[in-house]
Write a protein that holds these residues in place. Sequence first.
Motif, short mmCIF file in Angstrom:
data_model
loop_
_atom_site.label_atom_id
_atom_site.label_comp_id
_atom_site.label_asym_id
_atom_site.label_seq_id
_atom_site.Cartn_x
_atom_site.Cartn_y
_atom_site.Cartn_z
N GLY A 18 0.83 -1.20 0.00
CA GLY A 18 0.00 0.00 0.00
C GLY A 18 0.86 1.25 0.00
N SER A 19 1.97 1.19 0.75
CA SER A 19 2.89 2.33 0.76
C SER A 19 3.56 2.47 -0.60
CB SER A 19 3.96 2.11 1.85
OG SER A 19 5.02 3.02 1.66
N ALA A 20 3.94 1.35 -1.17
CA ALA A 20 4.66 1.40 -2.45
C ALA A 20 3.73 1.84 -3.59
CB ALA A 20 5.24 0.01 -2.75
N PHE A 101 4.02 17.89 -1.52
CA PHE A 101 3.55 18.03 -2.91
C PHE A 101 2.68 16.86 -3.36
CE2 PHE A 101 6.12 15.02 -5.27
CZ PHE A 101 7.29 14.89 -4.55
N TYR A 102 2.87 15.72 -2.70
CA TYR A 102 2.06 14.53 -3.01
C TYR A 102 0.58 14.86 -2.79
CZ TYR A 102 1.89 9.32 -3.15
OH TYR A 102 1.70 8.01 -3.48
N SER A 103 0.35 15.62 -1.71
CA SER A 103 -1.04 15.89 -1.35
C SER A 103 -1.68 16.91 -2.31
CB SER A 103 -1.13 16.38 0.08
OG SER A 103 -0.50 17.61 0.16
N GLY A 228 14.64 4.47 0.86
CA GLY A 228 15.61 5.52 1.19
C GLY A 228 15.13 6.47 2.26
N VAL A 229 13.88 6.31 2.71
CA VAL A 229 13.37 7.22 3.74
C VAL A 229 13.05 6.46 5.04
CG1 VAL A 229 12.46 8.91 2.13
CG2 VAL A 229 11.02 6.98 2.79
N SER A 230 13.48 5.21 5.08
CA SER A 230 13.26 4.34 6.23
C SER A 230 11.79 4.05 6.51
CB SER A 230 13.94 4.89 7.49
OG SER A 230 15.30 5.12 7.22
#
Length: 451
Positions: A18-20, A101-103, A228-230
């Motif tokens: 879901g995150s990906a 910016f995603y939002s 890369g953002v843990s």
Amino acid sequence: MSDNQFSSRIGFILAAAGSAIGLGAIWKFPYIAGISGGGAFFFMFVIFTISLGLPLLLGEFIIGRKTGKDAIEAYSTIAPGTKWNLIGYLGNVTVFILLSFYSVIGGWILIYIFKGITGGLTDLSPQGYGELLGSVSGDPLLSIIAHLLFIVLNILVISKGVQSGIERASKIMMPALFVIFIIIIARSLSLENAYAGVEFLFKPDFTKITSQSILFALGQAFFTLSLGVSGMVTYSAYLPKNTNINSSAISIVSMNLFIIILSGLAIFPGVFSFGLKPDQGPALLFNVLPNVFSRIPFGTLFFIAFLVLFLFAALTSSFSMLEIIVNSITKGDNTKRNKWSWIIGLSIFAFGIPSALSFGALSDFTILGKTFFDLADFMVSNFLMPLGALLISIFLPLKMKKEELFSELSNPKPIKKWLFNTWYIIIKYIAPIAIIIVFLDSLGAFNFLKK
Ligand code: PFF
């Protein structure tokens, strides 16, 4: 997380997938492929995803599952008294900018859903849809309100820690997303001149490779896998110690690639059939898909259904961004969750206002030739995320013993020695060297390729 561990491996896979799977696969991939020459970009993207993305995903899973800690403390647990936890801080800063910016795009989806329901998405021509997006994204008040609304949805979920409910919903929403993509693709492939789109996406023209397209392909590979953002450290920290992370990682990478291929097939045939430009940037999906839907019986209904699923995919990714930061601050203390979700969420909203205005009021305001939105996206995708991935790939073999890494990857199922060695060589040598070369190349250090 409300409950402190995932109850099942499938729950974890759904959360991590879901995150990906989100805007990166559905909205960003087609637009970046469109500006980066199509097939050759896709080819490099797949190579980066499999050769670097998958091994690094495993790397983040190892750190998370082993320590059970948040993005920052996980590093101090493995390397106490060192500054390696800066990787976690860097990840926090990165997702802060990322969500800002995603939002904005999440907000566009909300506006389109609203327009769809109120009858504003019917009977438009290809040009009409272009103008529609222009009027939506260029309206300052509308874009800011939609941006706020998207952030508030995130705050509400993360503050209540109700992600487990979201994971249950994913079991229905993800397959539904696949199905609706198949419907779109069936229509888009039967459009006149559809093959030109398929060829554009899958037939590599290696003369089109530039330094920039290599950097974009690398950035896109990390972006779509949330690397890369843990974030994957954060999610795998909730795992029972005997979860098979190897097969989980393979499932997540395959699902993600699958969705990417589906969105490419949904969009590019339409681009060429309707005579639109593949390199039009962030507007691409919003300009192409409505035209495809308008050629499907009950198209508006299907379009609204698509938008709802698209929104869901975007939200399950954005939840993970806010979760990374909130979890780093609250460290499992749920009494602090509500307060910090609001503080961080609203700060991200404020920081994102210039990005929300980048398609209208601030469209002429550029830094280094880029609008706020483009700059934020560029910094995150093509610098901060690969930098985080680079540091993680240096951290792992430096701070964990080879035998320890081997036993992590062999838990619960023994991994073949040669597979482990391949993974180890990639993490220790290939990933850092490749990332550094791509960075240097994009700075003009070598002159092999066009800029
Ligand atoms: N992988 C997400 C997407 O492709 O939309 C973006 C993302 C989510 C990146 C979460 C990083 C992150 F921590």
